[in-house]
Design an enzyme around this catalytic site. Sequence first.
Site, PDB file in Angstrom:
ATOM      1  CG  LEU A   1     -41.326 -14.779  39.333  1.00 33.36           C
ATOM      2  CD1 LEU A   1     -40.179 -14.021  39.991  1.00 33.36           C
ATOM      3  CD2 LEU A   1     -42.589 -14.654  40.166  1.00 33.36           C
TER       4      LEU A   1
ATOM      5  NE  ARG B   1     -32.523 -11.149  43.920  1.00 33.96           N
ATOM      6  CZ  ARG B   1     -33.610 -11.790  44.303  1.00 33.96           C
ATOM      7  NH1 ARG B   1     -34.786 -11.146  44.265  1.00 33.96           N
ATOM      8  NH2 ARG B   1     -33.566 -13.028  44.713  1.00 33.96           N
TER       9      ARG B   1
ATOM     10  CD  GLU C   1     -33.573  -5.113  48.876  1.00 29.69           C
ATOM     11  OE1 GLU C   1     -34.330  -4.818  47.952  1.00 29.69           O
ATOM     12  OE2 GLU C   1     -33.383  -6.301  49.239  1.00 29.69           O
TER      13      GLU C   1
ATOM     14  CG  HIS D   1     -36.989  -7.456  48.997  1.00 29.10           C
ATOM     15  ND1 HIS D   1     -35.674  -7.503  48.610  1.00 29.10           N
ATOM     16  CD2 HIS D   1     -37.547  -8.588  48.498  1.00 29.10           C
ATOM     17  CE1 HIS D   1     -35.440  -8.612  47.930  1.00 29.10           C
ATOM     18  NE2 HIS D   1     -36.574  -9.294  47.849  1.00 29.10           N
ATOM     19  CB  ILE D   2     -43.361  -6.750  51.006  1.00 28.26           C
ATOM     20  CG1 ILE D   2     -44.000  -5.708  50.071  1.00 28.26           C
ATOM     21  CG2 ILE D   2     -42.738  -6.080  52.221  1.00 28.26           C
ATOM     22  CD1 ILE D   2     -45.219  -5.016  50.651  1.00 28.26           C
TER      23      ILE D   2
ATOM     24  CD1 TRP E   1     -39.802 -11.091  49.527  1.00 33.56           C
ATOM     25  CD2 TRP E   1     -40.132 -13.080  50.483  1.00 33.56           C
ATOM     26  NE1 TRP E   1     -39.399 -10.990  50.836  1.00 33.56           N
ATOM     27  CE2 TRP E   1     -39.585 -12.199  51.446  1.00 33.56           C
ATOM     28  CE3 TRP E   1     -40.430 -14.389  50.856  1.00 33.56           C
ATOM     29  CZ2 TRP E   1     -39.327 -12.582  52.759  1.00 33.56           C
ATOM     30  CZ3 TRP E   1     -40.173 -14.780  52.166  1.00 33.56           C
ATOM     31  CH2 TRP E   1     -39.622 -13.873  53.099  1.00 33.56           C
TER      32      TRP E   1
END
Length: 314
Positions: free
Chosen positions: A156, A231, A260, A281-282, A284
Amino acid sequence: MNITILDNATLANTSLACIEQLGNLTTYELTSPEQVIEHCQGADVLITNKAVLNRDTISQLKQLKLICVSATGTNNVDLDAAKEFGIAVTNVAGYSTPSVVQHTFSLVTNLLGNTHRYQADCQQGAWQKSEMFCRLDYSFNDLQGKTFAIIGGGTLGKGVAKVAEAFGAKVIIAERKGVKCRDGRTPFEEVLKTADIISVHCPLTDETRDLIALQELKMMKPSSIIINTARGGIINEADLAKALEQNLIAGAGVDVLTKEPAELTNPLANYTGNNLLLTPHIAWASTESIVRLINEVSLNITAFNNGESRNRLV
């Protein structure tokens, strides 16, 4: 073969055709801790993203042969218990890299351009009342020429670095905190002091928990921004909220939190300043990423049925 998906909602109603052709498929939108045993009954293969499969659960599933984690992280599965009871475990890595890289730059460019503030002005009628053709109320900064620091030099991090360089930024890779600096890396404290943008792409471990707290945030330039699509817990959330409120840094983009979904008491979820972009948390979860994820899970199941080792953790 009986295949059960415990949290199909995480797959966003994407077609499961490639899995359906492998056996009898049962899906549950979500599985609570109290429902795990019931939902797992009769399954030869379990597919889970976040539903927890602990030792107690695994020990009761006599028919189970394979657990497919539809994610990279496997902290929701007791791997030691799976090994003890002869159950294979697979995961999927690399499927979301384009999506995470894209979302990282969505946060970066929106913060640098104050896009969210200008959009709000348009929605609230401020542009319509302007005396000139444009509004220049908030700064709009180039990414070109900025020092772009990456914490976490894996796949990444490399993907983000490539795009940052295409924008004309100077990319530096942070060395791990408190260790001798390797060639091609920049000492951690130097990164904090010199970077215009810091983007976090390392895993959450005992070493990286609270890696960036108030002390580190105070080292950063007041004009700098920080992004976390890795994270929750790597950046101390209360300290980040304080740094934003006191303008110790210019802004932050955060896609992940320690717990979360966000708790009502989370300091970032409660923060109302316009120098924070918080997303749920979008990073991905592009449509293409989820398609790749489902295809990879189906290939893991096929490999297992053929006696092959593919993405095996146990």
